[in-house]
Scaffold this active site. Sequence first.
Site, PDB file in Angstrom:
ATOM      1  N   ALA A 124       0.855  -1.194   0.000  1.00 22.10           N
ATOM      2  CA  ALA A 124       0.000   0.000   0.000  1.00 22.10           C
ATOM      3  C   ALA A 124       0.891   1.244   0.000  1.00 22.10           C
ATOM      4  O   ALA A 124       2.049   1.189   0.418  1.00 22.10           O
ATOM      5  CB  ALA A 124      -0.935   0.008   1.200  1.00 22.10           C
ATOM      6  N   PHE A 125       0.341   2.366  -0.466  1.00 24.92           N
ATOM      7  CA  PHE A 125       1.166   3.566  -0.651  1.00 24.92           C
ATOM      8  C   PHE A 125       1.752   4.084   0.650  1.00 24.92           C
ATOM      9  O   PHE A 125       2.733   4.825   0.638  1.00 24.92           O
ATOM     10  CB  PHE A 125       0.345   4.675  -1.348  1.00 24.92           C
ATOM     11  N   LYS A 126       1.181   3.715   1.790  1.00 29.07           N
ATOM     12  CA  LYS A 126       1.680   4.252   3.062  1.00 29.07           C
ATOM     13  C   LYS A 126       3.133   3.863   3.313  1.00 29.07           C
ATOM     14  O   LYS A 126       3.841   4.560   4.029  1.00 29.07           O
ATOM     15  CB  LYS A 126       0.780   3.818   4.213  1.00 29.07           C
ATOM     16  N   ASP A 127       3.589   2.768   2.677  1.00 24.60           N
ATOM     17  CA  ASP A 127       4.990   2.380   2.830  1.00 24.60           C
ATOM     18  C   ASP A 127       5.947   3.483   2.387  1.00 24.60           C
ATOM     19  O   ASP A 127       7.022   3.635   2.950  1.00 24.60           O
ATOM     20  CB  ASP A 127       5.296   1.144   1.968  1.00 24.60           C
ATOM     21  N   MET A 130       6.132   5.846   5.318  1.00 22.07           N
ATOM     22  CA  MET A 130       6.432   5.214   6.603  1.00 22.07           C
ATOM     23  C   MET A 130       7.843   4.623   6.642  1.00 22.07           C
ATOM     24  O   MET A 130       8.535   4.690   7.660  1.00 22.07           O
ATOM     25  CB  MET A 130       5.391   4.129   6.862  1.00 22.07           C
TER      26      MET A 130
END
Length: 494
Positions: A124-127, A130
């Site tokens: 997911a793009f949050k990687d 993060m």
Amino acid sequence: MNYISTRGACANERRTFTDILLAGLAADGGLYLPAVYPSITPDELEHWRNLSYADLAYEVLAKFCDDIPAKDLRELTRRTYTAQIYRHARESEKAEQITPLKALGIENGAPLYLLELSNGPTLAFKDLAMQLLGRLFEYTLAQSGAQLNILGATSGDTGSAAEYAMRGKQGVRVFMLSPHQKMSSFQSAQMYSLQDPNIFNLAVTGVFDDCQDLVKAVSNDHVFKAQYKIGTVNSINWARVVAQIVYYVKGWLAATQPAATKLGQTSGPEALPKVSFCVPSGNFGNVCAGHIARMMGLPIDKLVVATNENDVLDEFFRTGVYRIRDAAGTYHTSSPSMDISKASNFERFVFDLLGRDAARVRHLFHQLEANKGFDLSGSGDFARIHQFGFVSGRSSHQERMATIQQTYARYATMIDTHTADGLTVARRYLEPGVPMVVLETAQPVKFSAAMREALGRDPERPAAFAKIEELPMRFEVVPPDAQILKEFIAAHTG
Ligand SMILES: *Cc1c(COP(=O)(O)O)cnc(C)c1O
């Protein structure tokens, strides 16, 4: 670079990037923003064309964090954005691009693209943000010799992105609460299969709201919070927003031809081709980064905010009325990572919309906290909304399903439910000759039940995740009890 709060209280204090790195809200309840946005010039854009993602990230980040030595920052970005970490690209030879741009086709005269943001460890793009945060935390904690215990609640994406970013990092522990037996088996396996000693998965016998209430209860105990160095990594974190600016630049570079821009031309952004971006949105973190990229001078035409049935943002961009929802008015949809009742980063955009008038922002958001909404429809500010490039739309379950089916049939490309909301809404704003880049926020395997409903088959699963549900799992089942949680934290820190 000095940072200020959207509510103005710390206007006279100097705060650097590393000062606010570990902070959540500013003391006055506002969100941090740079006192002035740095700019991106046409010359820079031209010179950045041949950079690796990591070096592009360095160039963008250096404009915001001048208190980390250049050499260290460059090393941090080079260790963060590697083909090895972003190895889940569906076309594996594109892994080194980190965020490959995939051309779908021409629709209504507009080149239509997907920007793949979900090839990292948790799909997911949050990687993208993060993973950088994990490195920045480790770096600054090592400098100060301090420790940080991250406490969070998750119903899926954020928790796993945080755990994969912080696993094995010196000085950091993660205590992540999730509702026991309420996540998909893939999602729980992603988190619970981590064996790193600094990661603690706590499966709460309750629902997601119970998990959030526990985090609040512990965070409100200021003595405990200070003693055990409790912090969070939620989407209001400024470093996460900055890290996301990078892929708008990357997407713009990939969607424009070098020939269309002339080297050395400094007549301003008008001379450069424009690109529109469509962003599946929940907490407004992702599209906020697009807004800042545009404010910096990246030639963005439209920023299309796509929501699901939880349309608090679409309602605002259409009408000027911001009306946050109660629990009963917040729906569980098939694009669950966008199921929000209020958008936690929205205040950053309102600050710019109101001409950075902190007193008015403070007034509006106090009003919001007291009675759940505000109305800018009659104001001159709302009339200026299109100057910021924003337009919006909402997608429904039927539209999402239809878009997944069509995209698979027409382009042999499987997209997840969130990206499908983006593509559904993007199609309403296509303009001949203007590239439209839809941000792909997750891979389909994370939402397999909805994918089966749309396509009648299981989604593609990257090879590395083939048997993830069969791995040994490491988690503790705990009751929804703040005292027991505090005892657990106390027993596992020190
Ligand atoms: C978090 C998330 C979103 C929403 O992003 P915001 O920054 O909260 O607007 C959209 N899609 C997926 C898959 C997500 O995980």
